[in-house]
Design an enzyme around this catalytic site. Structure first.
Site, PDB file in Angstrom:
ATOM      1  N   ASN A  20     -12.887 -47.616  64.121  1.00 14.20           N
ATOM      2  CA  ASN A  20     -13.993 -46.690  64.412  1.00 14.20           C
ATOM      3  C   ASN A  20     -14.843 -46.449  63.157  1.00 14.20           C
ATOM      4  OD1 ASN A  20     -14.158 -45.575  67.262  1.00 14.20           O
ATOM      5  ND2 ASN A  20     -11.954 -45.463  66.870  1.00 14.20           N
TER       6      ASN A  20
ATOM      7  N   HIS B 297     -11.032 -39.176  71.047  1.00 10.75           N
ATOM      8  CA  HIS B 297      -9.679 -39.158  71.595  1.00 10.75           C
ATOM      9  C   HIS B 297      -9.570 -40.227  72.685  1.00 10.75           C
ATOM     10  CE1 HIS B 297      -5.803 -37.592  72.768  1.00 10.75           C
ATOM     11  NE2 HIS B 297      -6.196 -37.671  74.022  1.00 10.75           N
TER      12      HIS B 297
ATOM     13  N   LEU C 267      -5.843 -28.254  70.388  1.00 11.91           N
ATOM     14  CA  LEU C 267      -5.669 -29.699  70.169  1.00 11.91           C
ATOM     15  C   LEU C 267      -6.284 -30.510  71.314  1.00 11.91           C
ATOM     16  CD1 LEU C 267      -4.304 -31.818  68.284  1.00 11.91           C
ATOM     17  CD2 LEU C 267      -2.357 -31.723  69.844  1.00 11.91           C
TER      18      LEU C 267
END
Ligand code: NHR
Ligand code: GAR
Length: 223
Positions: free
Chosen positions: A23, A118, A153
């Protein structure tokens, strides 16, 4: 008279990694291609052997290693990580495969100025081992989500999501590779929106894109 067009410096970033850094590479490549106006001030890893550090060095970026095993608590680690980042005065902090949970105190310091990517269609599958969990629960679709980081989270406001099919015969590895390809498209895009001032977190915690509240993330596959 100036003969050269002066390059605008771009949005200043610090990128946090733990592993391969693909990434990070997508951001480096976008910047070099001239279609992502960013200035990566530093790449910080909690692991000295992260391949992403090698990618950073090849791109002549500043690197730092802060090994969590040298600290007795999360609070102690984050108390050193925060000023390390702050010294580079980034406008945005990017979690790119960073594998350490961050304390509320740390997160508050960068509120509205920190993104994570994510590997799931949040709110499905927060936490770890998302690809195996998606397969095990018989999902037909999986993907990745860019979200603002909050103390919850993988629970911060989602801004952009890409979907991929789960194919017969997939294992966690083949599925992860399919998701990662999409990550390399959506992370630069979200950062481009932020850099252009189009994307921000409102005071009430809602993300705004071009002034419109995003109650659900933008679907990349529908753009
Ligand atoms: N911190 C906060 N406060 N909020 C978030 O949304 C965060 C975060 C830190 C990291 C990335 C996240 C992911 O995208 C992220 C989001 C690590 C773990 C984890 O359990 C879970 C989620 C994420 C990152 N880490 C273990 C820990 O004890 C260590 C696991 C390991 O080292 O392999 O910190 O998935
Ligand atoms: C990516 O799939 C990212 O979404 C995920 O790890 C991979 C990192 O790849 N992040 C997490 O799981 C965070 N806990 P990369 O190092 O090649 O960018």
């Amino acid at each position: 008279m100036e003969t050269h067009a002066r390059q605008r410096p771009g949005l200043s970033l610090v990128v946090l990694i733990s592993g391969s850094g693909s990434n990070l590479q997508a951001l480096i490549d976008g910047q070099l291609a001239g279609d992502l106006p960013i200035d990566i001030r530093a790449v910080v890893s909690n692991r000295a052997d992260a391949f992403g550090l090698e990618r950073a060095r090849r791109a002549d970026l500043t690197t730092r290693v802060l090994d969590h095993r040298d600290f007795s608590s999360r609070a102690a680690y984050d108390a050193e990580l925060a000023p390390l980042i702050q010294d580079f005065a980034p406008e945005l902090v990017i979690l790119a495969g960073f594998m350490r949970i961050l304390t509320p105190t740390f997160v508050a310091r960068f509120h509205g100025r920190m993104f994570n990517i994510h590997p799931s269609l949040l709110p499905k599958f927060p936490g770890l081992h998302t690809h195996q969990r998606a397969i095990d629960s018989g999902e037909r679709e999986h993907g990745a989500t860019v979200h603002f980081v909050t103390e919850q989270l993988d629970g911060g406001p989602a801004v952009l999501q890409a979907r991929v099919p789960v194919l017969p015969g997939d294992d966690a590895e083949t599925l992860a590779a399919r998701v990662l390809q999409q990550e390399h498209l959506i992370y630069p895009l979200a950062i481009r929106w932020f850099a252009a001032g189009r994307l921000r977190l409102a005071n009430d915690g809602t993300p705004l894109l071009d002034g419109n509240a995003l109650h659900t993330p933008v679907q990349f596959n529908q753009l």
